[in-house]
Motif scaffolding. Sequence first.
Motif, PDB file in Angstrom:
ATOM      1  N   VAL A 191       0.853  -1.186   0.000  1.00 32.35           N
ATOM      2  CA  VAL A 191       0.000   0.000   0.000  1.00 32.35           C
ATOM      3  C   VAL A 191       0.890   1.238   0.000  1.00 32.35           C
ATOM      4  N   LEU A 192       0.773   2.026  -1.043  1.00 29.15           N
ATOM      5  CA  LEU A 192       1.463   3.310  -1.116  1.00 29.15           C
ATOM      6  C   LEU A 192       0.495   4.380  -0.633  1.00 29.15           C
ATOM      7  N   TYR A 193       0.826   5.050   0.456  1.00 35.03           N
ATOM      8  CA  TYR A 193      -0.038   6.062   1.050  1.00 35.03           C
ATOM      9  C   TYR A 193       0.561   7.442   0.842  1.00 35.03           C
ATOM     10  N   PHE A 194      -0.228   8.324   0.218  1.00 29.70           N
ATOM     11  CA  PHE A 194       0.188   9.716  -0.001  1.00 29.70           C
ATOM     12  C   PHE A 194      -0.803  10.634   0.692  1.00 29.70           C
ATOM     13  N   SER A 195      -0.289  11.571   1.477  1.00 25.12           N
ATOM     14  CA  SER A 195      -1.142  12.552   2.141  1.00 25.12           C
ATOM     15  C   SER A 195      -0.498  13.922   2.072  1.00 25.12           C
ATOM     16  N   TRP A 196      -1.271  14.906   1.581  1.00 26.50           N
ATOM     17  CA  TRP A 196      -0.860  16.270   1.844  1.00 26.50           C
ATOM     18  C   TRP A 196      -1.751  16.798   2.957  1.00 26.50           C
ATOM     19  N   HIS A 197      -1.256  17.709   3.743  1.00 23.86           N
ATOM     20  CA  HIS A 197      -2.035  18.155   4.886  1.00 23.86           C
ATOM     21  C   HIS A 197      -1.464  19.439   5.466  1.00 23.86           C
ATOM     22  N   ARG A 198      -2.369  20.239   5.988  1.00 26.13           N
ATOM     23  CA  ARG A 198      -1.948  21.424   6.727  1.00 26.13           C
ATOM     24  C   ARG A 198      -1.167  20.956   7.955  1.00 26.13           C
ATOM     25  N   TYR A 199       0.002  21.501   8.126  1.00 27.28           N
ATOM     26  CA  TYR A 199       0.909  21.029   9.178  1.00 27.28           C
ATOM     27  C   TYR A 199       1.443  22.182  10.018  1.00 27.28           C
ATOM     28  N   GLU A 200       1.918  23.244   9.330  1.00 28.10           N
ATOM     29  CA  GLU A 200       2.440  24.430  10.007  1.00 28.10           C
ATOM     30  C   GLU A 200       3.475  24.074  11.068  1.00 28.10           C
ATOM     31  N   HIS A 201       4.439  23.261  10.631  1.00 33.50           N
ATOM     32  CA  HIS A 201       5.551  22.863  11.503  1.00 33.50           C
ATOM     33  C   HIS A 201       5.051  22.276  12.822  1.00 33.50           C
ATOM     34  N   GLN A 202       4.081  21.387  12.703  1.00 29.77           N
ATOM     35  CA  GLN A 202       3.511  20.605  13.805  1.00 29.77           C
ATOM     36  C   GLN A 202       2.553  21.410  14.694  1.00 29.77           C
ATOM     37  N   GLU A 203       2.137  22.579  14.228  1.00 27.51           N
ATOM     38  CA  GLU A 203       1.228  23.391  15.036  1.00 27.51           C
ATOM     39  C   GLU A 203      -0.241  23.062  14.758  1.00 27.51           C
ATOM     40  N   PHE A 204      -0.530  22.421  13.616  1.00 28.78           N
ATOM     41  CA  PHE A 204      -1.922  22.160  13.249  1.00 28.78           C
ATOM     42  C   PHE A 204      -2.284  20.713  13.570  1.00 28.78           C
ATOM     43  N   TRP A 205      -3.508  20.506  14.025  1.00 28.82           N
ATOM     44  CA  TRP A 205      -3.988  19.173  14.410  1.00 28.82           C
ATOM     45  C   TRP A 205      -3.825  18.173  13.271  1.00 28.82           C
ATOM     46  N   PRO A 206      -3.376  16.931  13.533  1.00 23.42           N
ATOM     47  CA  PRO A 206      -3.171  16.305  14.849  1.00 23.42           C
ATOM     48  C   PRO A 206      -1.813  16.562  15.489  1.00 23.42           C
ATOM     49  N   SER A 207      -1.025  17.474  14.916  1.00 26.97           N
ATOM     50  CA  SER A 207       0.201  17.962  15.572  1.00 26.97           C
ATOM     51  C   SER A 207       1.167  16.837  15.922  1.00 26.97           C
ATOM     52  N   LEU A 208       1.450  15.990  14.950  1.00 26.05           N
ATOM     53  CA  LEU A 208       2.318  14.829  15.160  1.00 26.05           C
ATOM     54  C   LEU A 208       3.630  14.992  14.402  1.00 26.05           C
ATOM     55  N   LYS A 209       4.734  14.628  15.027  1.00 26.41           N
ATOM     56  CA  LYS A 209       6.022  14.641  14.332  1.00 26.41           C
ATOM     57  C   LYS A 209       5.988  13.703  13.134  1.00 26.41           C
ATOM     58  N   GLU A 210       5.256  12.592  13.278  1.00 27.40           N
ATOM     59  CA  GLU A 210       5.218  11.618  12.188  1.00 27.40           C
ATOM     60  C   GLU A 210       4.319  12.034  11.029  1.00 27.40           C
ATOM     61  N   SER A 211       3.827  13.257  11.059  1.00 31.57           N
ATOM     62  CA  SER A 211       3.107  13.812   9.916  1.00 31.57           C
ATOM     63  C   SER A 211       4.038  14.584   8.986  1.00 31.57           C
ATOM     64  N   ASP A 212       5.300  14.724   9.357  1.00 30.00           N
ATOM     65  CA  ASP A 212       6.239  15.518   8.567  1.00 30.00           C
ATOM     66  C   ASP A 212       6.781  14.699   7.395  1.00 30.00           C
ATOM     67  N   TYR A 213       7.506  15.389   6.511  1.00 31.32           N
ATOM     68  CA  TYR A 213       7.977  14.771   5.267  1.00 31.32           C
ATOM     69  C   TYR A 213       8.956  13.630   5.498  1.00 31.32           C
ATOM     70  N   ASP A 214       9.632  13.595   6.639  1.00 27.94           N
ATOM     71  CA  ASP A 214      10.644  12.562   6.857  1.00 27.94           C
ATOM     72  C   ASP A 214      10.064  11.266   7.421  1.00 27.94           C
ATOM     73  N   ALA A 215       8.740  11.203   7.605  1.00 25.59           N
ATOM     74  CA  ALA A 215       8.097   9.942   7.990  1.00 25.59           C
ATOM     75  C   ALA A 215       7.799   9.181   6.708  1.00 25.59           C
ATOM     76  N   VAL A 216       8.699   8.294   6.317  1.00 23.76           N
ATOM     77  CA  VAL A 216       8.628   7.641   5.007  1.00 23.76           C
ATOM     78  C   VAL A 216       8.142   6.198   5.098  1.00 23.76           C
ATOM     79  N   GLY A 217       7.803   5.734   6.307  1.00 24.12           N
ATOM     80  CA  GLY A 217       7.421   4.336   6.496  1.00 24.12           C
ATOM     81  C   GLY A 217       8.447   3.620   7.350  1.00 24.12           C
TER      82      GLY A 217
END
Length: 681
Positions: A191-217
């Motif tokens: 399963v290849l999962y792609f998500s774009w999302h409002r992040y604002e350097h972890q300030e926007f919900w769900p405010s997770l480090k693993e929502s950043d670009y370096d979470a590659v699996g």
Amino acid sequence: MASGTALIYDEAMTRHKLLWNDPICDIEVPERLSASYEQLQCYHLVERCVPVPAREGSEEEILLVHSSEHLEAAKSTQTMNEEELKRISGNYDSFFFHPNTYHCARLAVGAALQLVDSVMSGKVCNGMALVRPPGHHSQRNAANGFCLFNNVAIAAEYAKLKYGLQRILIVDWDVHHGQGTQYIFEEDPSVLYFSWHRYEHQEFWPSLKESDYDAVGLGKGKGFNINLPWNKVGMGNSDYLAAFFHVLLPVAFEFDPELVLVSSGYDSGIGDPEGQMNATPEVFAHLTHFLMQLAHGKLCVILEGGYHLKSLSESVCMTVKTLLRDPLPQVTGEMAPCLSAIESIQNVRAAHKPYWKWLTYEDTSFLHNLSTRSDLPKTADTNPCADDEAKITDSNETDKIERFLELHMKNVIFPVPPIRTATTAELKASAHLNTFPVHLHVVKEMDKNEIEALVSDFHADLVKTNKTLLSLRSTLTILDKILKKEVCNGIAESPAASASVAVALRHPLCFGLQRVLCIFVGDMHIIPNTEDGKILVIHICKEEQTGKSSSKHYIVLNWKEDADGNDFFSAVLGFILPVAYSYQPNLIVIAVGPNRSLGISGISLLFGLLQGLAESRILAVIEDTDINLMQSVAKTLAGASVPHFGVHVPPTQEKVNQIKMLRNQLQQDWKMLQCSVNDGI
């Protein structure tokens, strides 16, 4: 070939509703479904779809993704009173229960699975399921973010189990990160999962480090989890398209999915109080169109978020119109992604360089001084489609957004010609299209006198003999039908493609069009005049053309497809599409002349992906009498997804260098190229 678009809607899913005051959850209302369905009815789209009933997902199906403890907790809420429901809802982050929630959530799961079955069985080609509660935040053992069961994740596991699929693409264009889906599949390379999302350097919900670009699996799943964080609000149409061109589509074509699932959240659209983005509804038509070129068109769109009812419902309609293979409206706004979007895109490309062949020659040294680059666009952090849109979004007043969208959608052209693809009787017979699985409309060729009358005023210098005149009959007949909007597109055969194109490019300008894009594959002997900018030529040829160098409106792309696989989509996605979308043509002419350097799949890719532009008005002019080529182009023009490419090979360093050189030369003119700056300057 499967045809038809499924639509799944069950009013019962509107019975899940908030019973108490909660300023976080009060935007997830039943009207999200009913308003979307009513707008589909208003555009007469419901009657054009194949109705598919929803069913309850079984407990066994829910357990494909969720724990038995989570299932039992959800079941227990059916008989609770309001106080008990409020108490159990408080155990979760941003979720509410109603006595009907469990039933509605099972219907949402079942609707997603019904859609997968309809597509995979060939009953329909694609479809959309209007469901709630949404799903992409829900995790194995917890409800989260308005989501109880993860509809799309269950659908993916179900498709793998029932149909033996080994490669499924999930595209999550909701404005929030679908962390639930990521957690479920982060170790799964199927399963290849792609998500774009409002992040604002972890300030926007769900405010997770693993929502950043370096979470590659994780583990075997490394490279199969792609997060594209938006670190500013106000992202617009050009930012979303750039993300597809420079991140999602290259990976997706290389991954070669057997099924595409969309976590279709429209809170990424203009006016939404959650997203605060500026993408207008028609961009979702273009995003849908691109995804339809994958997996032989097997596409399942499943509703997630979207909390401004007008923006949501119009975007749903745009998606369904595209699934029905209607011509696409022109996407609005300046095609210039903002600096913040470019930075995010480049960070993703750098993070995924070790895992994808298309990034083999990626140079990431630019990341160290990206913010000081003088060659990057100095657009504002908020990248509105228009100044008015930025003001409206900033005002945060629903009634103003309502009025804006009413006016905007009236100005969006919905091109629906009575006939999609035209050809001539002679070509239909010679290319053996008589038993073709898609409908082609046969038009009567103009006679000599009609051609002479048409070309006498402005083509006399090119039409010097009767032989040349007669060679134009097929081309000008089809072109004239396209310009008069009697057909959407068409395919013509010419014994002299270069001469035919030179004449054909003048006709639409005399007809009043302002921008015509011509892509010529092969040897082009007559070069059209491009000085006034009304014609943009991209000439794809095997070898360097003597005395012909690239300029803003005449671009030479030396490219010969690799014999062992296909590398051309690297050029299409990394260069041709960005230039074409920057130019925003009113008409596209794609011509294949002698000594062509592309195979059938590469040529069909051009036709398939470029149909999003020019209200889908494309003229094909083909000199080659290869029957397989004619058939493939005709199928693609008629709405079939592009043919399978086979083994993907990365472009050679020489080809990569040429693309870099062209980008460096032209990125100030065609700003969509600025998202693929990987030259290491």
